[in-house]
Write a protein that holds these residues in place. Structure first.
Motif, PDB file in Angstrom:
ATOM      1  N   GLU A 135       0.817  -1.217   0.000  1.00 55.96           N
ATOM      2  CA  GLU A 135       0.000   0.000   0.000  1.00 55.96           C
ATOM      3  C   GLU A 135       0.850   1.266   0.000  1.00 55.96           C
ATOM      4  OE1 GLU A 135      -3.288   2.337   2.791  1.00 55.96           O
ATOM      5  OE2 GLU A 135      -2.916   0.198   3.096  1.00 55.96           O
ATOM      6  N   ASP A 136       1.831   1.323   0.878  1.00 57.14           N
ATOM      7  CA  ASP A 136       2.651   2.528   0.968  1.00 57.14           C
ATOM      8  C   ASP A 136       3.377   2.811  -0.342  1.00 57.14           C
ATOM      9  OD1 ASP A 136       1.876   2.964   3.550  1.00 57.14           O
ATOM     10  OD2 ASP A 136       3.633   2.033   4.444  1.00 57.14           O
ATOM     11  N   ALA A 137       3.910   1.760  -0.965  1.00 55.87           N
ATOM     12  CA  ALA A 137       4.633   1.942  -2.227  1.00 55.87           C
ATOM     13  C   ALA A 137       3.688   2.385  -3.346  1.00 55.87           C
ATOM     14  CB  ALA A 137       5.343   0.646  -2.616  1.00 55.87           C
ATOM     15  N   ILE A 138       2.477   1.829  -3.381  1.00 53.35           N
ATOM     16  CA  ILE A 138       1.514   2.197  -4.424  1.00 53.35           C
ATOM     17  C   ILE A 138       1.090   3.653  -4.273  1.00 53.35           C
ATOM     18  CG2 ILE A 138      -0.821   1.776  -5.284  1.00 53.35           C
ATOM     19  CD1 ILE A 138      -0.397  -1.192  -4.597  1.00 53.35           C
ATOM     20  N   LEU A 139       0.786   4.069  -3.040  1.00 53.39           N
ATOM     21  CA  LEU A 139       0.380   5.454  -2.811  1.00 53.39           C
ATOM     22  C   LEU A 139       1.525   6.418  -3.124  1.00 53.39           C
ATOM     23  CD1 LEU A 139      -1.685   5.126   0.491  1.00 53.39           C
ATOM     24  CD2 LEU A 139      -2.527   5.264  -1.855  1.00 53.39           C
ATOM     25  N   ALA A 140       2.745   6.046  -2.732  1.00 53.65           N
ATOM     26  CA  ALA A 140       3.902   6.900  -3.027  1.00 53.65           C
ATOM     27  C   ALA A 140       4.130   7.001  -4.531  1.00 53.65           C
ATOM     28  CB  ALA A 140       5.150   6.356  -2.331  1.00 53.65           C
ATOM     29  N   ALA A 141       3.933   5.901  -5.253  1.00 56.90           N
ATOM     30  CA  ALA A 141       4.110   5.910  -6.705  1.00 56.90           C
ATOM     31  C   ALA A 141       3.059   6.786  -7.377  1.00 56.90           C
ATOM     32  CB  ALA A 141       4.032   4.485  -7.249  1.00 56.90           C
ATOM     33  N   VAL A 142       1.812   6.724  -6.885  1.00 57.69           N
ATOM     34  CA  VAL A 142       0.763   7.578  -7.449  1.00 57.69           C
ATOM     35  C   VAL A 142       1.093   9.050  -7.222  1.00 57.69           C
ATOM     36  CG1 VAL A 142      -1.658   8.267  -7.208  1.00 57.69           C
ATOM     37  CG2 VAL A 142      -1.063   5.852  -7.302  1.00 57.69           C
ATOM     38  N   THR A 179      15.688  16.906 -13.492  1.00 63.81           N
ATOM     39  CA  THR A 179      15.813  17.871 -12.407  1.00 63.81           C
ATOM     40  C   THR A 179      15.502  17.239 -11.057  1.00 63.81           C
ATOM     41  OG1 THR A 179      15.192  19.676 -13.903  1.00 63.81           O
ATOM     42  CG2 THR A 179      15.031  20.110 -11.551  1.00 63.81           C
ATOM     43  N   LEU A 180      14.400  16.485 -10.976  1.00 64.22           N
ATOM     44  CA  LEU A 180      14.021  15.922  -9.671  1.00 64.22           C
ATOM     45  C   LEU A 180      14.981  14.828  -9.214  1.00 64.22           C
ATOM     46  CD1 LEU A 180      12.409  12.910  -9.520  1.00 64.22           C
ATOM     47  CD2 LEU A 180      10.730  14.173 -10.837  1.00 64.22           C
ATOM     48  N   THR A 181      15.681  14.194 -10.141  1.00 63.89           N
ATOM     49  CA  THR A 181      16.701  13.215  -9.748  1.00 63.89           C
ATOM     50  C   THR A 181      18.058  13.878  -9.547  1.00 63.89           C
ATOM     51  OG1 THR A 181      17.150  12.702 -12.079  1.00 63.89           O
ATOM     52  CG2 THR A 181      15.549  11.311 -10.935  1.00 63.89           C
ATOM     53  N   VAL A 204      13.323  20.148  -4.892  1.00 62.63           N
ATOM     54  CA  VAL A 204      13.019  19.976  -3.469  1.00 62.63           C
ATOM     55  C   VAL A 204      11.866  19.000  -3.272  1.00 62.63           C
ATOM     56  CG1 VAL A 204      12.219  21.138  -1.386  1.00 62.63           C
ATOM     57  CG2 VAL A 204      13.929  22.237  -2.834  1.00 62.63           C
ATOM     58  N   VAL A 205      10.737  19.256  -3.937  1.00 64.41           N
ATOM     59  CA  VAL A 205       9.551  18.418  -3.748  1.00 64.41           C
ATOM     60  C   VAL A 205       9.732  17.059  -4.417  1.00 64.41           C
ATOM     61  CG1 VAL A 205       7.062  18.246  -4.110  1.00 64.41           C
ATOM     62  CG2 VAL A 205       8.097  20.465  -3.594  1.00 64.41           C
ATOM     63  N   GLY A 206      10.311  17.055  -5.630  1.00 62.02           N
ATOM     64  CA  GLY A 206      10.482  15.797  -6.357  1.00 62.02           C
ATOM     65  C   GLY A 206      11.396  14.826  -5.642  1.00 62.02           C
ATOM     66  N   VAL A 207      12.508  15.321  -5.095  1.00 61.32           N
ATOM     67  CA  VAL A 207      13.418  14.446  -4.361  1.00 61.32           C
ATOM     68  C   VAL A 207      12.723  13.861  -3.133  1.00 61.32           C
ATOM     69  CG1 VAL A 207      15.501  14.421  -2.939  1.00 61.32           C
ATOM     70  CG2 VAL A 207      15.549  15.493  -5.190  1.00 61.32           C
ATOM     71  N   ALA A 208      11.926  14.692  -2.439  1.00 56.23           N
ATOM     72  CA  ALA A 208      11.207  14.201  -1.268  1.00 56.23           C
ATOM     73  C   ALA A 208      10.238  13.080  -1.641  1.00 56.23           C
ATOM     74  CB  ALA A 208      10.460  15.351  -0.596  1.00 56.23           C
ATOM     75  N   LEU A 209       9.504  13.258  -2.733  1.00 59.27           N
ATOM     76  CA  LEU A 209       8.560  12.223  -3.168  1.00 59.27           C
ATOM     77  C   LEU A 209       9.291  10.973  -3.642  1.00 59.27           C
ATOM     78  CD1 LEU A 209       5.959  14.415  -5.088  1.00 59.27           C
ATOM     79  CD2 LEU A 209       5.643  13.294  -2.876  1.00 59.27           C
ATOM     80  N   PHE A 210      10.415  11.172  -4.335  1.00 57.16           N
ATOM     81  CA  PHE A 210      11.187  10.032  -4.815  1.00 57.16           C
ATOM     82  C   PHE A 210      11.745   9.227  -3.645  1.00 57.16           C
ATOM     83  CE2 PHE A 210      15.101   8.045  -6.415  1.00 57.16           C
ATOM     84  CZ  PHE A 210      14.601   7.369  -7.514  1.00 57.16           C
ATOM     85  N   LEU A 211      12.247   9.913  -2.619  1.00 54.17           N
ATOM     86  CA  LEU A 211      12.769   9.219  -1.446  1.00 54.17           C
ATOM     87  C   LEU A 211      11.646   8.506  -0.684  1.00 54.17           C
ATOM     88  CD1 LEU A 211      15.351  11.811  -0.067  1.00 54.17           C
ATOM     89  CD2 LEU A 211      15.817   9.677  -1.289  1.00 54.17           C
TER      90      LEU A 211
END
Length: 259
Positions: A135-142, A179-181, A204-211
């Motif tokens: 669940e956590d991985a699916i929500l993070a991916a979305v 940029t986000l990577t 800033v936001v993309g790296v946080a979501l990627f992590l």
């Protein structure tokens, strides 16, 4: 009217197969619209796309009105992140002909409706072992998916000529991901102050979501089960006692397959 309202409420919140199929149908509609919005983000508006956008806007607005109508707390419903996103999407669809600026990037916010509706989450947790495990991985991916395509569409509007079409939109996606990577190849750059600030926001936001996605994928999985004593709601799948207070837990499992 009360009977009709009760029927609508049961469709959105009930546990019958008909209600669950209705909610899955809504998710299919949401998926269709988000794909359509991504595909048409780089296509100049025509009379056909304007008509289709208006149709989607009316359908999404009807869905929103139904949710407000059956809600016990319309104010709380209005403050939900996916409700706010849908309001923005409806405005961008129905008011777009009044503006010369391309509002296509706002429509990708429709992706927040995917998965995040409470009753759909409950259905998936109950019916899908795969979703319960990941669940956590699916929500993070979305969340990451929505962020990438919203910002890519915004980059396309800000940094590319609308006439560049699909090739320009692909370049916008390429720039956003680079940029986000923080790869920073440098072959596509933003030269204006606004573009540079947008690049900082993406980093800033993309790296946080990627992590967040990486952590959800690689960290040991947890299951959602609220401890009746202390309220801790994340536990190891095979937990017998709550790690916080020691209360005996009764987490539903599927057992162990194989010898």
């Amino acid at each position: 009217m009360s009977d009709f309202k009760r029927s609508v409420r049961l469709l959105y919140t009930g546990q019958s197969p008909r209600a669950r199929n209705f909610r899955y149908g809504l998710i299919a509609f949401d998926s269709l619209t988000i794909i359509y919005f991504i595909v048409t983000a780089a296509i100049p508006a025509t009379s056909a796309t304007i008509a289709l956008n208006t149709l989607f806007g009316v359908l999404i607005l009807l869905d929103l009105c139904a949710r407000f109508w059956i809600s016990d707390n319309p104010r709380r419903e209005c403050l939900q992140i996916y409700t706010l996103a849908d309001l923005v999407v409806v405005a961008s669809l129905l008011l777009a002909p009044l503006f010369s600026v391309n509002l296509g990037f706002l429509r990708v916010l429709r992706g927040l409706r995917l998965i995040h509706a409470y009753h759909l989450l409950r259905d998936l947790r109950r019916e899908s072992p795969f979703f319960r495990r990941h669940e956590d991985a699916i929500l993070a991916a979305v969340n990451l998916f929505v962020f990438i395509f919203v910002t890519s569409s915004l980059v396309f509007v800000v940094g590319f000529d609308e006439q560049s079409g699909v090739a320009g939109y692909v370049d916008a996606i390429y720039f956003t991901v680079a940029t986000l990577t923080t790869t920073g190849f440098g072959d596509i750059t933003m030269t204006t102050a606004g573009g540079k600030l947008l690049s900082v926001f993406i980093m800033v936001v993309g790296v946080a979501l990627f992590l967040q996605l990486a952590r959800a994928v690689f960290q040991p999985s947890k299951v959602r089960y609220k401890c009746p004593r202390c309220g801790l709601n994340r536990h190891d799948p095979d937990a017998v006692h709550c790690k916080h207070c020691g209360k005996t837990l009764k987490i539903e499992t599927e057992g162990i397959s194989g010898a």
